[in-house]
Design a protein around this motif. Structure first.
Motif, mmCIF file in Angstrom:
data_model
loop_
_atom_site.group_PDB
_atom_site.id
_atom_site.type_symbol
_atom_site.label_atom_id
_atom_site.label_comp_id
_atom_site.label_asym_id
_atom_site.label_seq_id
_atom_site.Cartn_x
_atom_site.Cartn_y
_atom_site.Cartn_z
ATOM 1 N N VAL A 1 0.892 -1.334 0.149
ATOM 2 C CA VAL A 1 0.031 0.020 -0.041
ATOM 3 C C VAL A 1 0.834 1.049 0.005
ATOM 4 C CG1 VAL A 1 -1.729 1.510 1.279
ATOM 5 C CG2 VAL A 1 -2.064 -0.918 1.100
ATOM 6 N N GLN A 2 0.601 2.248 -0.985
ATOM 7 C CA GLN A 2 1.479 3.354 -1.082
ATOM 8 C C GLN A 2 0.671 4.540 -0.262
ATOM 9 O OE1 GLN A 2 4.499 1.888 -1.988
ATOM 10 N NE2 GLN A 2 4.891 3.725 -3.162
ATOM 11 N N THR A 3 -0.800 4.725 -0.606
ATOM 12 C CA THR A 3 -1.343 5.671 0.083
ATOM 13 C C THR A 3 -2.635 5.407 0.472
ATOM 14 O OG1 THR A 3 -2.383 6.725 -2.085
ATOM 15 C CG2 THR A 3 -0.231 7.405 -1.492
ATOM 16 N N VAL A 4 -3.121 5.891 1.210
ATOM 17 C CA VAL A 4 -4.686 5.642 2.125
ATOM 18 C C VAL A 4 -5.180 7.289 2.051
ATOM 19 C CG1 VAL A 4 -6.089 4.815 3.588
ATOM 20 C CG2 VAL A 4 -3.853 3.648 3.185
ATOM 21 N N THR A 5 -6.305 7.351 1.403
ATOM 22 C CA THR A 5 -7.311 8.629 1.545
ATOM 23 C C THR A 5 -8.539 8.292 2.037
ATOM 24 O OG1 THR A 5 -5.768 9.520 -0.404
ATOM 25 C CG2 THR A 5 -7.657 10.743 0.017
ATOM 26 N N HIS A 6 -9.064 9.335 2.801
ATOM 27 C CA HIS A 6 -10.447 9.237 3.346
ATOM 28 C C HIS A 6 -11.197 10.498 3.198
ATOM 29 C CE1 HIS A 6 -8.987 11.083 6.943
ATOM 30 N NE2 HIS A 6 -7.817 10.243 6.899
ATOM 31 N N ASN A 7 -12.297 10.607 3.664
ATOM 32 C CA ASN A 7 -13.038 11.653 3.723
ATOM 33 C C ASN A 7 -13.650 11.890 4.953
ATOM 34 O OD1 ASN A 7 -15.013 9.967 3.791
ATOM 35 N ND2 ASN A 7 -16.751 10.805 2.253
ATOM 36 N N PHE A 8 -13.075 11.486 5.947
ATOM 37 C CA PHE A 8 -13.643 11.848 7.544
ATOM 38 C C PHE A 8 -12.847 13.065 8.109
ATOM 39 C CE2 PHE A 8 -10.578 8.728 8.765
ATOM 40 C CZ PHE A 8 -10.007 9.153 10.083
ATOM 41 N N ASP A 9 -13.609 13.709 8.963
ATOM 42 C CA ASP A 9 -12.815 14.642 9.846
ATOM 43 C C ASP A 9 -13.302 14.449 11.240
ATOM 44 O OD1 ASP A 9 -11.388 17.060 10.510
ATOM 45 O OD2 ASP A 9 -12.748 18.287 9.608
ATOM 46 N N MET A 10 -12.434 15.144 12.264
ATOM 47 C CA MET A 10 -12.974 14.895 13.652
ATOM 48 C C MET A 10 -12.469 15.966 14.210
ATOM 49 S SD MET A 10 -9.942 12.612 14.928
ATOM 50 C CE MET A 10 -9.575 11.388 13.549
ATOM 51 N N SER A 11 -13.200 16.084 15.385
ATOM 52 C CA SER A 11 -13.009 17.592 16.344
ATOM 53 C C SER A 11 -11.677 17.396 17.082
ATOM 54 C CB SER A 11 -14.339 17.779 17.118
ATOM 55 O OG SER A 11 -14.329 16.631 18.200
#
Length: 248
Positions: A229-239
């Motif tokens: 695995v080279q990169t992991v991208t996601h669409n979550f944010d957190m406070s």
């Protein structure tokens, strides 16, 4: 555009990154070798190789390691790597894109699928989540590069499309095709960037609670520890509160 989310687009736990430093070097070396093999072993003639070398220098990879990775591409006896992208959903339907370089597609697919399953997620078909991301070039600068207005002006002059700034730094976005040109122009105006790369930029972010964040970080850790695995991208944010509890 909304301010840049350090949780969504950058590696966010220093201890984890220190622990994975040697693994990071290995993955960057693989990308350098593949880039040089696919094009020319000259950074001035090979845009992908140039980005790979720049990424390696950004994390202080020794020059001799970079040179060896380039030379390996010309030896003709190394492994042939295939680029593959996996798309899926983590806990609570969070979108995740995984990019890999592998010499064994069956092994990598089985591993990635098992990580998603173990962490309450599932793999989807190609295109199932990437429609919620934009493929763009990203050039990063520290906050010390200048004010948000100064960086915005320099970015627009360089041909960039957008800029996000916060107290941690500046992130300049442009089309994939314009990345090298924009990066060069920015360096003349602002000095050397922290990083210049192609990314999957989420169109919207979903804030998650602590329980979901813990499940997602477990999945991301498992993925990033995989050699393929080279990169992991996601669409979550957190406070900030959730982030503090997560790192406690």
């Amino acid at each position: 555009m909304a301010g840049h989310s350090k949780w969504a687009n950058i590696q966010h736990r220093k201890g984890k990154q220190d622990k994975l430093r040697s693994k990071m070097f290995s993955k960057l070396a693989k990308e350098i070798t593949v880039a040089a093999k696919m094009g020319m072993p000259d950074v001035d003639m090979n845009p992908r190789l140039r980005l790979a070398v720049k990424a390696a220098k950004a994390v202080s990879m020794p020059k001799d390691v970079i040179d060896r990775a380039i030379k390996k591409s010309q030896m003709g006896d190394g492994a042939d790597y295939t680029e593959i992208r996996y798309e899926g959903y983590g806990a609570n339907g969070i979108a995740i894109i995984v990019e890999a370089l592998t010499d064994n597609l069956n092994r990598t697919a089985a591993n990635v699928r098992s990580y998603f399953t173990k962490c309450g997620g599932n793999l989807g078909q190609t295109g199932s989540v990437s429609h919620g991301f934009d493929r763009v070039g990203e050039v990063s600068y520290p906050a010390s590069a200048g004010s948000a207005d100064d960086v915005m002006m320099a970015a627009l002059d360089a041909g960039a499309d957008d800029v996000e700034s916060d107290e941690d730094g500046h992130w300049v976005y442009c089309s994939v095709e314009a990345l090298n040109e924009v990066s060069d122009a920015l360096e003349k105006a602002l000095g050397e960037s922290t990083e210049s790369k192609l990314i999957w930029k989420p169109q919207t972010l979903t804030e998650v609670d602590l329980d979901t964040a813990q499940k997602l970080m477990k999945l991301i850790d498992m993925l990033e520890e995989d050699d393929d695995v080279q990169t992991v991208t996601h669409n979550f944010d957190m406070s900030e509160e959730v982030a503090a509890l997560l790192d406690a």
